[in-house]
Structure formats: C-alpha cells, structure tokens
Design an enzyme around this catalytic site. Structure first.
Site, PDB file in Angstrom:
ATOM      1  N   SER A 156     -15.011  -5.630   3.809  1.00 26.55           N
ATOM      2  CA  SER A 156     -15.066  -4.035   3.911  1.00 26.55           C
ATOM      3  C   SER A 156     -16.348  -3.624   3.805  1.00 26.55           C
ATOM      4  CB  SER A 156     -14.238  -3.373   2.923  1.00 26.55           C
ATOM      5  OG  SER A 156     -14.363  -2.227   2.574  1.00 26.55           O
ATOM      6  N   TYR A 169     -11.141  -2.932  -5.862  1.00 24.75           N
ATOM      7  CA  TYR A 169     -11.127  -3.335  -4.422  1.00 24.75           C
ATOM      8  C   TYR A 169     -12.768  -3.444  -3.800  1.00 24.75           C
ATOM      9  CZ  TYR A 169     -10.548  -2.333   0.688  1.00 24.75           C
ATOM     10  OH  TYR A 169     -10.532  -2.454   1.901  1.00 24.75           O
TER      11      TYR A 169
HETATM   12  P1  NDP Z   1      -2.162  -1.831   5.379  1.00 26.59           P
HETATM   13  O1  NDP Z   1      -2.030  -1.205   4.064  1.00 26.59           O
HETATM   14  O2  NDP Z   1      -1.890  -1.120   6.498  1.00 26.59           O
HETATM   15  O3  NDP Z   1      -1.587  -3.368   5.492  1.00 26.59           O
HETATM   16  C1  NDP Z   1      -2.018  -4.272   4.372  1.00 26.59           C
HETATM   17  C2  NDP Z   1      -1.064  -5.355   4.726  1.00 26.59           C
HETATM   18  O4  NDP Z   1      -1.147  -6.161   3.473  1.00 26.59           O
HETATM   19  C3  NDP Z   1       0.442  -5.160   4.724  1.00 26.59           C
HETATM   20  O5  NDP Z   1       0.970  -5.790   5.691  1.00 26.59           O
HETATM   21  C4  NDP Z   1       0.990  -5.195   3.376  1.00 26.59           C
HETATM   22  O6  NDP Z   1       2.298  -5.672   3.236  1.00 26.59           O
HETATM   23  C5  NDP Z   1      -0.075  -6.643   2.988  1.00 26.59           C
HETATM   24  N1  NDP Z   1       0.218  -6.776   1.486  1.00 26.59           N
HETATM   25  C6  NDP Z   1      -0.196  -5.817   0.582  1.00 26.59           C
HETATM   26  N2  NDP Z   1       0.008  -6.368  -0.634  1.00 26.59           N
HETATM   27  C7  NDP Z   1       0.471  -7.712  -0.390  1.00 26.59           C
HETATM   28  C8  NDP Z   1       1.082  -8.732  -1.240  1.00 26.59           C
HETATM   29  N3  NDP Z   1       1.018  -8.374  -2.555  1.00 26.59           N
HETATM   30  N4  NDP Z   1       1.429  -9.824  -0.628  1.00 26.59           N
HETATM   31  C9  NDP Z   1       1.473  -9.888   0.667  1.00 26.59           C
HETATM   32  N5  NDP Z   1       1.149  -8.913   1.548  1.00 26.59           N
HETATM   33  C10 NDP Z   1       0.640  -7.797   0.805  1.00 26.59           C
HETATM   34  O7  NDP Z   1      -4.033  -1.931   5.478  1.00 26.59           O
HETATM   35  P2  NDP Z   1      -5.008  -2.258   6.456  1.00 26.59           P
HETATM   36  O8  NDP Z   1      -4.427  -2.994   7.794  1.00 26.59           O
HETATM   37  O9  NDP Z   1      -5.812  -1.014   6.662  1.00 26.59           O
HETATM   38  O10 NDP Z   1      -5.767  -3.508   5.829  1.00 26.59           O
HETATM   39  C11 NDP Z   1      -5.944  -4.844   6.305  1.00 26.59           C
HETATM   40  C12 NDP Z   1      -7.157  -5.439   5.741  1.00 26.59           C
HETATM   41  O11 NDP Z   1      -8.240  -4.715   6.345  1.00 26.59           O
HETATM   42  C13 NDP Z   1      -7.169  -5.095   4.264  1.00 26.59           C
HETATM   43  O12 NDP Z   1      -7.779  -6.489   3.654  1.00 26.59           O
HETATM   44  C14 NDP Z   1      -8.049  -4.023   4.009  1.00 26.59           C
HETATM   45  O13 NDP Z   1      -8.648  -4.336   2.825  1.00 26.59           O
HETATM   46  C15 NDP Z   1      -9.298  -4.404   5.268  1.00 26.59           C
HETATM   47  N6  NDP Z   1      -9.755  -2.950   5.447  1.00 26.59           N
HETATM   48  C16 NDP Z   1      -9.208  -1.982   6.159  1.00 26.59           C
HETATM   49  C17 NDP Z   1      -9.782  -1.028   6.336  1.00 26.59           C
HETATM   50  C18 NDP Z   1      -9.383   0.304   7.229  1.00 26.59           C
HETATM   51  O14 NDP Z   1     -10.123   1.277   7.476  1.00 26.59           O
HETATM   52  N7  NDP Z   1      -7.788   0.272   7.305  1.00 26.59           N
HETATM   53  C19 NDP Z   1     -11.401  -0.912   6.428  1.00 26.59           C
HETATM   54  C20 NDP Z   1     -12.028  -2.006   5.567  1.00 26.59           C
HETATM   55  C21 NDP Z   1     -11.227  -3.242   5.210  1.00 26.59           C
HETATM   56  P3  NDP Z   1       3.381  -4.581   3.390  1.00 26.59           P
HETATM   57  O15 NDP Z   1       3.374  -4.162   4.645  1.00 26.59           O
HETATM   58  O16 NDP Z   1       4.655  -5.269   2.917  1.00 26.59           O
HETATM   59  O17 NDP Z   1       2.855  -3.551   2.524  1.00 26.59           O
END
Ligand code: NDP
Length: 253
Positions: A156, A169
């Site tokens: 990030s 985070y």
């Molecule tokens: P979302 O919150 O939309 O999706 C996150 C995913 O991670 C979901 O599928 C969620 O599962 C899963 N997850 C969360 N906790 C757990 C857990 N305990 N065990 C297993 N799976 C888990 O986030 P994004 O798609 O936006 O983010 C994806 C990645 O990109 C992350 O690492 C985030 O930090 C990074 N990121 C995103 C940005 C953005 O602007 N969107 C910017 C910078 C970085 P469930 O669906 O069951 O909740």
C-alpha cells in the site's frame, strides 16, 4: 517503482500454471482470480467466506475457465498446522505451485495511535503479515517445484511512507515490504522463485469505501482496470525480477 498498466498480456499467459489467490472472494482478489483464470491459470481460491468463494468458482466455471479449487481459511486463528496441512493437500492435488498472490487484508481502524486497541492491532498484523509469512514458509517447497514461481505480496502507499492514523495497517504493509526484501535476497542465486510487492493504489472496493467514506467511488479505478500489473507479475514476462516494488496504477494527480 514501476507500473505495467499498459501491459498487453497473451491470452494464454498463465496456461498450465497453478496460482493461489488469498482473499479471492471479494474486491481485488476476486478480480485477480477471475483474470488469472481467463488467462488460463488453475486458480486456488482461498478466503474466509465460503459463499463468496463459491460465487467466484461458479463464475470461472460459467466462463469455461480451468476448474478452480476452493480453500477456506481464516487468517485469524490459522495455525502453523493449518498451513502445513494446506501444503500437503496442494501437494497431493497439484504437486507444485506456480503463483501465490497474497491479497487478503484487513484495514483495522483509522484512528490516532493513542486510541488504538491492542487486540485489533494484533488482529491486523495476523491477517496482513504474520499469517501470510508462515503460509509462505509452508508453501515454499511447493513453489520450488515450479520452474518459474512468482510470489506477490500486496502492499500500500502507507507501507512505503507512513501516514497519521493508519496504525497497524501501515505498519503491517511496511513489514510486508521488509519481509519481501529479506526473502528475495535469500532466494537470489539459489532458487527460481521470485517475490515482489505490489501496491494496487486507490481502487474501488469495500476496503477503500470504509477508509474514505466521503469519496466518490466513481472517481476510482475498478479492480478489473488494475489487472495488467497483476498479470505481468504472475506470468513469464517477469521471470527473474525479484525483490522489487511495483504499483498497479500511476499515482493519482
Ligand atoms: P476488500 O476488503 O474488498 O477485500 C479483502 C479480502 O480479504 C476479502 O476477500 C476478505 O474476505 C479477505 N480477508 C479479510 N480478512 C481475512 C481473513 N482473516 N482471512 C482470510 N481472508 C480475509 O479489500 P481490497 O480488495 O480493497 O484489498 C485487497 C488488498 O489490497 C489488501 O491487501 C489491501 O490492503 C490492499 N490495498 C487496497 C487498496 C484499495 O484502494 N482498495 C489500496 C492499497 C492496498 P471476506 O470477503 O470474507 O471479507
């Protein structure tokens, strides 16, 4: 840092590759799983909400992609034994792993450090860095079985420059960047496994909505639009590139 947003992948880029995506049920992980399957990969869908994983599974099947696999796992509470059992199952089923996208992530709370809840801090570190590193350790032997394995950790902008109130985070993403430097340096010259970090940049997902509730989501790129760099890093065009930091989109002006 470089960005491959203009990359034009071959349609069969990931043919015959087995790629595991964590957090594959939603947001960027869902788009990555579908995109990898469209480019020929057999995708292992890992996540904590089985219903969401099943929907992605069904979408891949409906599009005629290679049959995926579902691997339910919640990083909170996952033990070393769970990771080793996973490695054993994947070994039996596939015998190797060609790609691993660490995408699952937890935002925690955006709050002054003075008010940060220690239990939540631990939870964020567990999901964003500790779980993924022990999972990587368990899967390394399978990755070594591939001729050209790629491991991608999701970072990030706050993992490259600290920002007030981003707490665990931000720290978890700095740890991710540091871990990738350490592992890439260890693997250099003794393994074909490459490992890099990828910052998706501001992307239209639930996490982004939670972090920036006042923002108009329509001003953001969708997960689908940032996939070129995800493909480049997972496919053979990035062979030999390791220990590097990538951005999936140019910084917003
Ligand atoms: P979302 O919150 O939309 O999706 C996150 C995913 O991670 C979901 O599928 C969620 O599962 C899963 N997850 C969360 N906790 C757990 C857990 N305990 N065990 C297993 N799976 C888990 O986030 P994004 O798609 O936006 O983010 C994806 C990645 O990109 C992350 O690492 C985030 O930090 C990074 N990121 C995103 C940005 C953005 O602007 N969107 C910017 C910078 C970085 P469930 O669906 O069951 O909740």
């Amino acid at each position: 840092m470089s960005c491959k947003i203009d990359y034009q992948p071959a349609s069969n880029l990931l043919e015959n590759r087995v790629v595991l995506v964590t957090g594959a049920g939603d947001g960027i992980g869902r788009a990555a799983a579908l995109t990898y399957a469209r480019h020929g990969a057999t995708v292992i869908l890992l996540g904590r909400t089985i219903a969401k994983l099943e929907r992605v599974y069904d979408e891949i099947e409906a599009e005629g992609g290679p049959q995926p696999a579902i691997f339910p796992l919640n990083f909170e509470g996952a033990t070393l034994k769970d990771f080793h059992d996973m490695a054993e199952t994947l070994d039996k089923e596939f015998g190797r792993l060609d790609g691993l996208l660490h995408n699952a992530g937890l935002l925690g709370r955006i709050t002054p450090f003075e008010q940060y809840n220690p239990a939540l801090w631990e939870q964020v570190m567990q999901v964003n860095i500790n779980g993924p590193i022990w999972m990587t350790q368990a899967l390394l032997p399978l990755l070594q079985q591939s001729a050209d394995a790629s491991v991608v950790f999701t970072s990030s902008s706050v993992g490259r420059k600290g920002r007030a109130y981003w707490g665990a985070y931000s720290v978890s993403k700095f740890a991710t960047e540091g871990f990738v430097e350490v592992l890439a340096d260890e693997l250099e010259n003794q393994s074909t496994v490459r490992v890099n970090t990828l910052n998706p940049g501001a992307t239209r997902t639930q996490m982004r909505r939670t972090a920036y509730p006042g923002e108009d989501p329509l001003t953001l790129r969708t997960p689908e639009e940032i996939m070129p760099t995800y493909l480049w890093l997972m496919g053979p065009d990035s062979t030999g590139v390791s220990g590097q930091k990538f951005d999936a989109q140019p910084p917003r002006g």
